[in-house]
Motif scaffolding. Sequence first.
Motif, PDB file in Angstrom:
ATOM      1  N   ALA A 138      34.418  51.132  32.013  1.00  0.00           N
ATOM      2  CA  ALA A 138      33.946  49.779  31.729  1.00  0.00           C
ATOM      3  C   ALA A 138      35.030  48.957  31.051  1.00  0.00           C
ATOM      4  CB  ALA A 138      32.709  49.843  30.846  1.00  0.00           C
ATOM      5  N   LYS A 139      35.823  49.618  30.220  1.00  0.00           N
ATOM      6  CA  LYS A 139      36.834  48.910  29.443  1.00  0.00           C
ATOM      7  C   LYS A 139      37.882  48.298  30.365  1.00  0.00           C
ATOM      8  CE  LYS A 139      39.253  49.613  25.175  1.00  0.00           C
ATOM      9  NZ  LYS A 139      39.975  50.567  24.380  1.00  0.00           N
ATOM     10  N   TRP A 140      38.309  49.101  31.323  1.00  0.00           N
ATOM     11  CA  TRP A 140      39.300  48.608  32.287  1.00  0.00           C
ATOM     12  C   TRP A 140      38.745  47.406  33.036  1.00  0.00           C
ATOM     13  CZ3 TRP A 140      38.903  48.124  37.607  1.00  0.00           C
ATOM     14  CH2 TRP A 140      40.082  47.757  38.269  1.00  0.00           C
ATOM     15  N   PHE A 141      37.506  47.547  33.526  1.00  0.00           N
ATOM     16  CA  PHE A 141      36.921  46.478  34.329  1.00  0.00           C
ATOM     17  C   PHE A 141      36.759  45.192  33.511  1.00  0.00           C
ATOM     18  CE2 PHE A 141      33.437  44.138  36.357  1.00  0.00           C
ATOM     19  CZ  PHE A 141      33.829  44.157  37.679  1.00  0.00           C
ATOM     20  N   SER A 142      36.285  45.378  32.276  1.00  0.00           N
ATOM     21  CA  SER A 142      36.003  44.175  31.486  1.00  0.00           C
ATOM     22  C   SER A 142      37.264  43.531  30.931  1.00  0.00           C
ATOM     23  CB  SER A 142      35.020  44.497  30.359  1.00  0.00           C
ATOM     24  OG  SER A 142      35.595  45.449  29.506  1.00  0.00           O
ATOM     25  N   SER A 143      38.409  44.184  31.137  1.00  0.00           N
ATOM     26  CA  SER A 143      39.651  43.540  30.705  1.00  0.00           C
ATOM     27  C   SER A 143      40.069  42.458  31.696  1.00  0.00           C
ATOM     28  CB  SER A 143      40.766  44.578  30.551  1.00  0.00           C
ATOM     29  OG  SER A 143      41.142  45.066  31.816  1.00  0.00           O
ATOM     30  N   ILE A 144      39.445  42.472  32.870  1.00  0.00           N
ATOM     31  CA  ILE A 144      39.754  41.453  33.884  1.00  0.00           C
ATOM     32  C   ILE A 144      38.667  40.378  33.813  1.00  0.00           C
ATOM     33  CG2 ILE A 144      40.062  41.039  36.370  1.00  0.00           C
ATOM     34  CD1 ILE A 144      40.583  44.126  36.546  1.00  0.00           C
ATOM     35  N   GLY A 145      39.067  39.140  33.891  1.00  0.00           N
ATOM     36  CA  GLY A 145      38.072  38.072  33.930  1.00  0.00           C
ATOM     37  C   GLY A 145      37.988  37.266  32.648  1.00  0.00           C
ATOM     38  N   THR A 146      36.891  36.523  32.502  1.00  0.00           N
ATOM     39  CA  THR A 146      36.718  35.671  31.331  1.00  0.00           C
ATOM     40  C   THR A 146      35.724  36.319  30.363  1.00  0.00           C
ATOM     41  OG1 THR A 146      34.899  34.466  32.331  1.00  0.00           O
ATOM     42  CG2 THR A 146      37.092  33.591  32.726  1.00  0.00           C
ATOM     43  N   GLU A 147      35.422  35.622  29.300  1.00  0.00           N
ATOM     44  CA  GLU A 147      34.581  36.214  28.267  1.00  0.00           C
ATOM     45  C   GLU A 147      33.212  36.619  28.801  1.00  0.00           C
ATOM     46  OE1 GLU A 147      33.955  33.682  24.915  1.00  0.00           O
ATOM     47  OE2 GLU A 147      32.591  35.163  24.035  1.00  0.00           O
ATOM     48  N   LYS A 148      32.616  35.733  29.603  1.00  0.00           N
ATOM     49  CA  LYS A 148      31.255  36.029  30.062  1.00  0.00           C
ATOM     50  C   LYS A 148      31.176  36.432  31.533  1.00  0.00           C
ATOM     51  CE  LYS A 148      28.753  33.386  26.661  1.00  0.00           C
ATOM     52  NZ  LYS A 148      28.185  32.067  26.383  1.00  0.00           N
ATOM     53  N   SER A 149      32.283  36.323  32.257  1.00  0.00           N
ATOM     54  CA  SER A 149      32.289  36.744  33.661  1.00  0.00           C
ATOM     55  C   SER A 149      33.428  37.726  33.839  1.00  0.00           C
ATOM     56  CB  SER A 149      32.491  35.549  34.587  1.00  0.00           C
ATOM     57  OG  SER A 149      31.482  34.597  34.390  1.00  0.00           O
TER      58      SER A 149
ATOM     59  N   GLU B  68      40.216  37.841  47.064  1.00  0.00           N
ATOM     60  CA  GLU B  68      39.551  38.369  45.869  1.00  0.00           C
ATOM     61  C   GLU B  68      40.429  38.042  44.677  1.00  0.00           C
ATOM     62  OE1 GLU B  68      38.301  42.431  46.067  1.00  0.00           O
ATOM     63  OE2 GLU B  68      37.578  42.443  44.003  1.00  0.00           O
ATOM     64  N   VAL B  69      39.865  37.277  43.753  1.00  0.00           N
ATOM     65  CA  VAL B  69      40.659  36.795  42.616  1.00  0.00           C
ATOM     66  C   VAL B  69      39.966  37.123  41.306  1.00  0.00           C
ATOM     67  CG1 VAL B  69      41.819  34.893  43.799  1.00  0.00           C
ATOM     68  CG2 VAL B  69      39.526  34.550  42.904  1.00  0.00           C
ATOM     69  N   PRO B  70      40.750  37.251  40.235  1.00  0.00           N
ATOM     70  CA  PRO B  70      40.114  37.518  38.949  1.00  0.00           C
ATOM     71  C   PRO B  70      39.308  36.306  38.494  1.00  0.00           C
ATOM     72  CG  PRO B  70      42.464  37.124  38.659  1.00  0.00           C
ATOM     73  CD  PRO B  70      42.214  37.182  40.127  1.00  0.00           C
ATOM     74  N   MET B  71      38.186  36.527  37.857  1.00  0.00           N
ATOM     75  CA  MET B  71      37.408  35.437  37.273  1.00  0.00           C
ATOM     76  C   MET B  71      38.314  34.719  36.285  1.00  0.00           C
ATOM     77  SD  MET B  71      34.082  35.569  38.074  1.00  0.00           S
ATOM     78  CE  MET B  71      32.914  36.727  38.779  1.00  0.00           C
ATOM     79  N   GLY B  72      38.195  33.411  36.232  1.00  0.00           N
ATOM     80  CA  GLY B  72      39.024  32.674  35.287  1.00  0.00           C
ATOM     81  C   GLY B  72      40.214  32.005  35.946  1.00  0.00           C
ATOM     82  N   ILE B  73      40.463  32.359  37.191  1.00  0.00           N
ATOM     83  CA  ILE B  73      41.535  31.680  37.928  1.00  0.00           C
ATOM     84  C   ILE B  73      41.057  30.239  38.153  1.00  0.00           C
ATOM     85  CG2 ILE B  73      40.649  32.212  40.243  1.00  0.00           C
ATOM     86  CD1 ILE B  73      43.563  32.827  41.054  1.00  0.00           C
ATOM     87  N   THR B  74      41.967  29.293  38.264  1.00  0.00           N
ATOM     88  CA  THR B  74      41.504  27.913  38.444  1.00  0.00           C
ATOM     89  C   THR B  74      41.380  27.589  39.931  1.00  0.00           C
ATOM     90  OG1 THR B  74      43.726  27.007  38.526  1.00  0.00           O
ATOM     91  CG2 THR B  74      42.711  27.186  36.351  1.00  0.00           C
ATOM     92  N   LEU B  75      40.578  26.542  40.181  1.00  0.00           N
ATOM     93  CA  LEU B  75      40.432  26.096  41.575  1.00  0.00           C
ATOM     94  C   LEU B  75      41.783  25.665  42.132  1.00  0.00           C
ATOM     95  CD1 LEU B  75      37.145  24.037  41.316  1.00  0.00           C
ATOM     96  CD2 LEU B  75      37.495  26.000  42.794  1.00  0.00           C
ATOM     97  N   ARG B  76      42.622  25.090  41.260  1.00  0.00           N
ATOM     98  CA  ARG B  76      43.939  24.635  41.719  1.00  0.00           C
ATOM     99  C   ARG B  76      44.775  25.819  42.235  1.00  0.00           C
ATOM    100  NH1 ARG B  76      46.392  19.926  40.662  1.00  0.00           N
ATOM    101  NH2 ARG B  76      45.189  19.453  38.803  1.00  0.00           N
ATOM    102  N   GLU B  77      44.751  26.910  41.477  1.00  0.00           N
ATOM    103  CA  GLU B  77      45.510  28.087  41.916  1.00  0.00           C
ATOM    104  C   GLU B  77      44.984  28.601  43.256  1.00  0.00           C
ATOM    105  OE1 GLU B  77      46.785  30.778  38.239  1.00  0.00           O
ATOM    106  OE2 GLU B  77      44.794  29.924  37.957  1.00  0.00           O
ATOM    107  N   VAL B  78      43.651  28.625  43.370  1.00  0.00           N
ATOM    108  CA  VAL B  78      43.063  29.140  44.611  1.00  0.00           C
ATOM    109  C   VAL B  78      43.420  28.238  45.789  1.00  0.00           C
ATOM    110  CG1 VAL B  78      40.871  29.519  45.812  1.00  0.00           C
ATOM    111  CG2 VAL B  78      41.170  30.354  43.483  1.00  0.00           C
ATOM    112  N   ILE B  79      43.276  26.937  45.593  1.00  0.00           N
ATOM    113  CA  ILE B  79      43.450  26.026  46.727  1.00  0.00           C
ATOM    114  C   ILE B  79      44.928  25.802  47.063  1.00  0.00           C
ATOM    115  CG2 ILE B  79      43.070  23.643  47.504  1.00  0.00           C
ATOM    116  CD1 ILE B  79      40.464  23.782  45.744  1.00  0.00           C
ATOM    117  N   PHE B  80      45.744  25.594  46.027  1.00  0.00           N
ATOM    118  CA  PHE B  80      47.125  25.212  46.308  1.00  0.00           C
ATOM    119  C   PHE B  80      48.107  26.372  46.350  1.00  0.00           C
ATOM    120  CE2 PHE B  80      45.056  21.331  45.116  1.00  0.00           C
ATOM    121  CZ  PHE B  80      45.539  20.455  46.078  1.00  0.00           C
TER     122      PHE B  80
END
Lengths: 130, 597
Positions: free
Chosen positions: B337-348, B367-379
Motif C-alpha cells: 500500500a505504501k508504494w502505491f500511495s506514494s503515487i498521486g495526490t493527497e486524496k487520489s 496511464e498517468v499519475p494522479m496530479g498531472i495537469t491537463l496541460r501536461e496531458v494535452i500538450f
Amino acid sequence: MTKIKSLADLKKMKADLQSQIALREKSDNPEGRVQVRVAMATCGIASGAKEVMEFLIDELEKRNIDAIVSQTGCMGYCYAEPTVEVTLPNQDPVVFGYVDKKKADDIIEKYIKTGELLEGIIPVNYEKID
Amino acid sequence: MAKFKMHMLVCGGTGCRASSSDMLYKNLKKEVQEKGLENEVQVVTTGCFGFCEQGPIVKMIPDNTFYVGVKPEDAIEIVAEHAIKGRKVNRLLYKDPVKKEQIPDSKHMGFYKKQIRIALRNCGLIDPENISEYLALDGYEALGKVLMEMTPEEAIQEVIDSGLRGRGGGGFPTGVKWKIAHDVKGEQKYVVCNADEGDPGAFMDRSILEGDPHSVLEAMTINGYCIGATKGLIYIRAEYPLAIKRLKIAIEQAREYGLLGEDIMGSGFNFDIELRYGAGAFVCGEETALIHSMEGERGEPTFKPPFPAQSGYLGMPTNVNNVETYANIPVIINKGAKWFSSIGTEKSKGTKVFALAGKINNVGLIEVPMGITLREVIFEIGGGIKGGKKFKAVQTGGPSGGCLTEKHLDTPIDYDNLLASGSMMGSGGMIVMDEDDCMVSVAKFYLDFTVEESCGKCSPCRIGNKRLYEILDKITKGQGTMEDLDKLRNLSQVIKDTSLCGLGQTSPNPVLSTLDNFYDEYLAHVTEQKCFAGQCKDLIRYEIIPENCVGCTACARNCPVNCIAGERKQVHLIDQSLCIKCGACMEKCKFNAVTII
C-alpha cells in the motif's frame, strides 16, 4: 497440465518462465545495464558476427551479467569485422574490432567485468542520436 | 526451449486488428520461419500499446524500436533488414508531429514520457492468450500471497491503506467497499466485475481485458477471498468480442493451472468466474442496473440503499468494481500500500487511464499519475492540438463530465479537483476540442447520447433530458431566446437534484459547464444568431471571396449538390438556396477563397 498446488510451486514456475520474457522487461529499462551491440551488416555476418552474438548472449547469461545484447547495422568498420560496441552503465560506448569467440570471452572477462581495456579498440568516430 | 534473441511484439488490440495487424502477425511469423529464424526471433501478439492512432504497431526488442503504421506487406522488409541485419526500417519509424523528427524508440517518444503504467503494466508487453507470460511477470503471486500469508481483514486493510478509489468514475474508496461486503453476512456472496464501458470514445477497460485478462481474474479472486465469496461474474458488453474471447481463454487456462476453481493453490479456497453479456446500454454501467440486467431483468437502476454490498445479485451481498480498479489490485498486494500511495495526490492515489481523443496530435490510451495537469496531458503526452490550432476545451468524464477550459489547464487532475472545476473523472474519456468546435453543439451531442441511453424509469431523466435537448436544438438553429438560457440552467439543476441514478444526476453536466465557461457562445447564438465556430449549419453560409478566387473549379467539382457556378479562370459563386453546407468547397479550396459567414 500440472496444477499449481502451493505458493512455492507458483514461484518455481515463475523462475522457469522468467527467462522467456526477461528480454522484454530488461529492454524497457536499458540504463544501468551493460549494453552490447553487434554489427550485423553483410560483411559482419560474413565474418562470423552471428556466432559471436550467440556466444555473447549465452555466456553473459551463464556468467550472470545483467546485459542486453542487440544487433545493429553497419558501423562502418568493415575492415575490422566482426565489430562489437559495448556500453557500460554511465560510460561512453567502446567499440572492439576483429571479435571472435575468444576475444568475446576476453571482452566479458576483462572489459565488462573489470573495466580493463583490451587491445584493438576502435576509436568511435560517430555520434549516436538519441 | 528456444532461446530467442529478438522479440517482435505486434499489437493485437481491436484498433490495430482493424488495420490488419493479425495479417501482419501471420506474415512476420511466416517470414521468420522462411528465413530459418524461428529459434531466434519470437513473434508475439500483445495487447494494446496505447498509441492507437499510429497503429498497427510493432515493437522490436531488445532495442525498443517502435514501428508505426505497419502494413502486412512490410513484414518482408522488417525481417530482412531488422531481424537479419539489425538495420532499422526508417520509413516505419514514428515522426514527431511538432519537431518532424523521426524517433526510433518508445523511450524517447513524448507520448510515453510522463506515463506510469500500473493498470496497463502488461498491455503491449505480454501475449494475453498465454498464461505463462503473465506468470513470468509475477502473475498470481499476489493471489498466492493473500491466500497463504494474509487474513481477509489484512488484505482489505492493505487495499484501504493504498487509497485506491473506484476507477469507474464515482471514486468511492475500494477497500472500504470491500470491507462493507466483508462485514455483511450472507450465505452466498458474489464478486462482480463491471466491464460495461459505455462512454463515447472510451476504451480503457476493453484494452485491459484484451491485453491483460489475467490481472482482472486474479484481482477478482483476491476480492472473493477477502469478502468470503466463491463466485465471480464479469458483466461485459457483447460488442467486445475480442475481450470476450481472451477472457474465455484466460479463465480456461487459470482453471487448468489450479488458479481458479476448487482448492486454489492448495489453500482450500474455492472460487470460479463466469461471463455475463450485456447488450450495451450505458445505464448498465450503474451497479444496480447492472445487477438487474444480470438477473435477467430490465437494466434499470434502483434506489440505494440497499447497496449491492448489502443486497446485490440475487439479493446476496455483492461487491462490484470496474475493470481498471481490479487491474490495480495485484500490484498493490505485491508492492504494498505504501508504494502505491506514494503515487498521486493527497486524496487520489495511484494512476488513471485515460482515452485521449479529439483534436489532438497523439490519440490513444494513456496511464498517468494522479496530479498531472491537463496541460501536461494535452500538450506533452498528446503532442498538442492538431494542425496548430488553438485549444478550446477538454471534455473529461464522458457524458457525465463537463468541458474544462484554458483556465483549468494547470489544475492537477484528481477526483476532487475535477469535481470542483465542474467536471468529473468519469471512467476516463478525455476529448480535446479546438477553436473549430461549437460548445453549444458539443452539449447537444452529449444530451443526444443521454436521451438515447436513458432507461426511462424516472421522469426527470426521461423527460427532462429530452427537453434540454430540444432547447439546445432550438438554440443551434438560431431560434433560442434569453428565456431559454435561464430554462436550461434551471432544468439542469432540477434533473441533477431529482434523478434516480448517476446517469440522470450527471447528465446536465455538459450543459452546465458549457454555460459557465462559454456563456458568450450561447449568447451569440441567441442574440446575434451567430455560431463563432461555424458549426451550426442554420447559422452560417459559405461564400466565395472574389479577390482570392482564381477560378480553379476545385470547389465546383467537389460540391456534392452542384450548387457552385463559374467558368474556368473566373470567379465562382455559391447558390445559397441549394447549398447543404457540407463544407467540401472550403476543404478543397487551396486559395482560401471560401469563407464562412
